[in-house]
Design a protein around this motif. Structure first.
Motif, PDB file in Angstrom:
ATOM      1  N   LYS A   1       0.858  -1.181   0.000  1.00 25.39           N
ATOM      2  CA  LYS A   1       0.000   0.000   0.000  1.00 25.39           C
ATOM      3  C   LYS A   1       0.897   1.234   0.000  1.00 25.39           C
ATOM      4  O   LYS A   1       2.050   1.169   0.428  1.00 25.39           O
ATOM      5  CB  LYS A   1      -0.884  -0.003   1.246  1.00 25.39           C
ATOM      6  CG  LYS A   1      -1.849  -1.165   1.292  1.00 25.39           C
ATOM      7  CD  LYS A   1      -2.603  -1.158   2.608  1.00 25.39           C
ATOM      8  CE  LYS A   1      -3.475  -2.389   2.727  1.00 25.39           C
ATOM      9  NZ  LYS A   1      -4.133  -2.467   4.050  1.00 25.39           N
ATOM     10  N   PRO A   2       0.388   2.388  -0.453  1.00 22.95           N
ATOM     11  CA  PRO A   2       1.242   3.586  -0.574  1.00 22.95           C
ATOM     12  C   PRO A   2       1.968   3.985   0.714  1.00 22.95           C
ATOM     13  O   PRO A   2       3.167   4.274   0.669  1.00 22.95           O
ATOM     14  CB  PRO A   2       0.262   4.683  -1.020  1.00 22.95           C
ATOM     15  CG  PRO A   2      -0.822   3.936  -1.737  1.00 22.95           C
ATOM     16  CD  PRO A   2      -0.948   2.617  -1.026  1.00 22.95           C
TER      17      PRO A   2
ATOM     18  N   ILE B   1       7.138   4.025   3.843  1.00 20.90           N
ATOM     19  CA  ILE B   1       7.897   3.683   5.051  1.00 20.90           C
ATOM     20  C   ILE B   1       9.055   2.744   4.727  1.00 20.90           C
ATOM     21  O   ILE B   1      10.190   2.958   5.157  1.00 20.90           O
ATOM     22  CB  ILE B   1       6.969   3.074   6.115  1.00 20.90           C
ATOM     23  CG1 ILE B   1       6.021   4.151   6.660  1.00 20.90           C
ATOM     24  CG2 ILE B   1       7.770   2.436   7.245  1.00 20.90           C
ATOM     25  CD1 ILE B   1       4.900   3.624   7.533  1.00 20.90           C
ATOM     26  N   ILE B   2       8.782   1.710   3.954  1.00 25.14           N
ATOM     27  CA  ILE B   2       9.815   0.723   3.627  1.00 25.14           C
ATOM     28  C   ILE B   2      10.936   1.364   2.812  1.00 25.14           C
ATOM     29  O   ILE B   2      12.121   1.121   3.066  1.00 25.14           O
ATOM     30  CB  ILE B   2       9.200  -0.491   2.894  1.00 25.14           C
ATOM     31  CG1 ILE B   2       8.256  -1.255   3.825  1.00 25.14           C
ATOM     32  CG2 ILE B   2      10.282  -1.392   2.331  1.00 25.14           C
ATOM     33  CD1 ILE B   2       8.894  -1.811   5.087  1.00 25.14           C
TER      34      ILE B   2
ATOM     35  N   ARG C   1       0.571   4.321  15.355  1.00 26.65           N
ATOM     36  CA  ARG C   1       0.047   3.992  14.017  1.00 26.65           C
ATOM     37  C   ARG C   1       1.194   3.697  13.051  1.00 26.65           C
ATOM     38  O   ARG C   1       1.109   2.803  12.227  1.00 26.65           O
ATOM     39  CB  ARG C   1      -0.822   5.147  13.508  1.00 26.65           C
ATOM     40  CG  ARG C   1      -1.425   4.902  12.150  1.00 26.65           C
ATOM     41  CD  ARG C   1      -2.466   3.784  12.187  1.00 26.65           C
ATOM     42  NE  ARG C   1      -2.933   3.515  10.841  1.00 26.65           N
ATOM     43  CZ  ARG C   1      -3.035   2.297  10.323  1.00 26.65           C
ATOM     44  NH1 ARG C   1      -2.762   1.235  11.052  1.00 26.65           N
ATOM     45  NH2 ARG C   1      -3.435   2.129   9.097  1.00 26.65           N
ATOM     46  N   TYR C   2       2.272   4.454  13.160  1.00 32.09           N
ATOM     47  CA  TYR C   2       3.439   4.237  12.298  1.00 32.09           C
ATOM     48  C   TYR C   2       3.971   2.808  12.453  1.00 32.09           C
ATOM     49  O   TYR C   2       4.210   2.117  11.469  1.00 32.09           O
ATOM     50  CB  TYR C   2       4.535   5.250  12.635  1.00 32.09           C
ATOM     51  CG  TYR C   2       5.860   4.933  11.989  1.00 32.09           C
ATOM     52  CD1 TYR C   2       6.099   5.247  10.658  1.00 32.09           C
ATOM     53  CD2 TYR C   2       6.877   4.297  12.704  1.00 32.09           C
ATOM     54  CE1 TYR C   2       7.308   4.950  10.060  1.00 32.09           C
ATOM     55  CE2 TYR C   2       8.091   3.997  12.113  1.00 32.09           C
ATOM     56  CZ  TYR C   2       8.299   4.323  10.793  1.00 32.09           C
ATOM     57  OH  TYR C   2       9.493   4.003  10.200  1.00 32.09           O
ATOM     58  N   TYR C   3       4.149   2.384  13.702  1.00 30.55           N
ATOM     59  CA  TYR C   3       4.693   1.042  13.926  1.00 30.55           C
ATOM     60  C   TYR C   3       3.704  -0.045  13.515  1.00 30.55           C
ATOM     61  O   TYR C   3       4.116  -1.131  13.097  1.00 30.55           O
ATOM     62  CB  TYR C   3       5.157   0.881  15.375  1.00 30.55           C
ATOM     63  CG  TYR C   3       6.474   1.585  15.612  1.00 30.55           C
ATOM     64  CD1 TYR C   3       7.650   1.128  15.034  1.00 30.55           C
ATOM     65  CD2 TYR C   3       6.546   2.745  16.374  1.00 30.55           C
ATOM     66  CE1 TYR C   3       8.853   1.781  15.223  1.00 30.55           C
ATOM     67  CE2 TYR C   3       7.748   3.408  16.575  1.00 30.55           C
ATOM     68  CZ  TYR C   3       8.898   2.918  15.998  1.00 30.55           C
ATOM     69  OH  TYR C   3      10.098   3.572  16.169  1.00 30.55           O
ATOM     70  N   GLU C   4       2.408   0.223  13.592  1.00 27.90           N
ATOM     71  CA  GLU C   4       1.417  -0.734  13.088  1.00 27.90           C
ATOM     72  C   GLU C   4       1.559  -0.895  11.574  1.00 27.90           C
ATOM     73  O   GLU C   4       1.585  -2.012  11.056  1.00 27.90           O
ATOM     74  CB  GLU C   4      -0.004  -0.258  13.417  1.00 27.90           C
ATOM     75  CG  GLU C   4      -0.396  -0.391  14.868  1.00 27.90           C
ATOM     76  CD  GLU C   4      -1.751   0.253  15.164  1.00 27.90           C
ATOM     77  OE1 GLU C   4      -2.367   0.873  14.252  1.00 27.90           O
ATOM     78  OE2 GLU C   4      -2.192   0.142  16.326  1.00 27.90           O
ATOM     79  N   ILE C   5       1.650   0.237  10.870  1.00 25.66           N
ATOM     80  CA  ILE C   5       1.784   0.203   9.412  1.00 25.66           C
ATOM     81  C   ILE C   5       3.098  -0.473   9.014  1.00 25.66           C
ATOM     82  O   ILE C   5       3.131  -1.307   8.109  1.00 25.66           O
ATOM     83  CB  ILE C   5       1.711   1.630   8.819  1.00 25.66           C
ATOM     84  CG1 ILE C   5       0.324   2.236   9.043  1.00 25.66           C
ATOM     85  CG2 ILE C   5       2.041   1.615   7.324  1.00 25.66           C
ATOM     86  CD1 ILE C   5       0.247   3.722   8.713  1.00 25.66           C
TER      87      ILE C   5
ATOM     88  N   ARG D   1       3.747  -8.260   5.125  1.00 32.03           N
ATOM     89  CA  ARG D   1       3.344  -8.385   3.718  1.00 32.03           C
ATOM     90  C   ARG D   1       4.563  -8.662   2.833  1.00 32.03           C
ATOM     91  O   ARG D   1       4.510  -9.492   1.923  1.00 32.03           O
ATOM     92  CB  ARG D   1       2.618  -7.111   3.286  1.00 32.03           C
ATOM     93  CG  ARG D   1       1.826  -7.245   2.025  1.00 32.03           C
ATOM     94  CD  ARG D   1       1.131  -5.945   1.668  1.00 32.03           C
ATOM     95  NE  ARG D   1       0.435  -5.344   2.787  1.00 32.03           N
ATOM     96  CZ  ARG D   1      -0.868  -5.490   3.038  1.00 32.03           C
ATOM     97  NH1 ARG D   1      -1.603  -6.230   2.234  1.00 32.03           N
ATOM     98  NH2 ARG D   1      -1.424  -4.897   4.065  1.00 32.03           N
ATOM     99  N   LEU D   2       5.668  -7.976   3.120  1.00 31.90           N
ATOM    100  CA  LEU D   2       6.910  -8.222   2.360  1.00 31.90           C
ATOM    101  C   LEU D   2       7.401  -9.647   2.558  1.00 31.90           C
ATOM    102  O   LEU D   2       7.852 -10.291   1.616  1.00 31.90           O
ATOM    103  CB  LEU D   2       7.996  -7.244   2.796  1.00 31.90           C
ATOM    104  CG  LEU D   2       7.941  -5.858   2.192  1.00 31.90           C
ATOM    105  CD1 LEU D   2       8.942  -4.943   2.873  1.00 31.90           C
ATOM    106  CD2 LEU D   2       8.202  -5.908   0.706  1.00 31.90           C
TER     107      LEU D   2
END
Length: 152
Positions: free
Chosen positions: A90-91, A96-97, A122-126, A133-134
């Motif tokens: 997702k964008p 982040i990655i 929220r940042y660490y959740e994403i 997912r990776l």
């Protein structure tokens, strides 16, 4: 009537995160390095062994050229694989990655979540979802063993 057992393995998040980080270390290594031993020798070498006359003649330059071709093949495969996995995110996850792992200057988490304008939690959740997912996209996820699932 017998009940079917549907055992779904649980993911080991710490081990999975380490595998994703290892994949990005390999990615960065391939981006910035080309070993110096892939360069041909320019100084002559002498041997006291008599020459052999077989059909298997390879100079050091030919051998190094073959090694370099193989290195480039593996390098391109790793880079394409990582890019495909990251592009499937997702964008926000992709942002982040890329900031965390794929730039020359690796970003710091506080700077990244401030830049995104989101909170720390929220940042660490994403980021965690993106790492998971990776791992699935790269097929490097690590599962807990059956006895770990029961004790956890």
């Amino acid at each position: 009537m017998k009940k079917l057992s549907t055992y779904l393995p649980a993911i080991n998040p710490k081990a999975t995160k380490k595998e994703v980080e290892k994949a990005f270390e390999e990615y960065r290594m391939y981006l910035v390095t080309l070993p110096g031993d892939f360069l041909p020798k320019i100084t002559p070498s002498y041997s006291q062994l008599p020459p052999t006359f077989t059909n298997q003649f390879h100079s050091s330059t030919e051998d190094l050229a073959l090694e370099r071709v193989e290195f480039e093949r593996v390098r391109n495969k790793v880079i394409k694989r990582i890019h495909a996995a990251v592009n499937s995110l997702k964008p926000e996850e992709r942002f982040i990655i890329i900031k965390c792992f794929m730039q020359q200057d690796i970003g710091y988490d506080p700077d990244i979540y401030l830049e995104l304008g989101i909170g720390k939690t929220r940042y660490y959740e994403i980021k965690g979802e993106a790492m998971l997912r990776l791992a699935f996209n790269l097929h490097i996820e690590v599962y807990k063993k059956k006895n770990e699932v029961k004790s956890a």
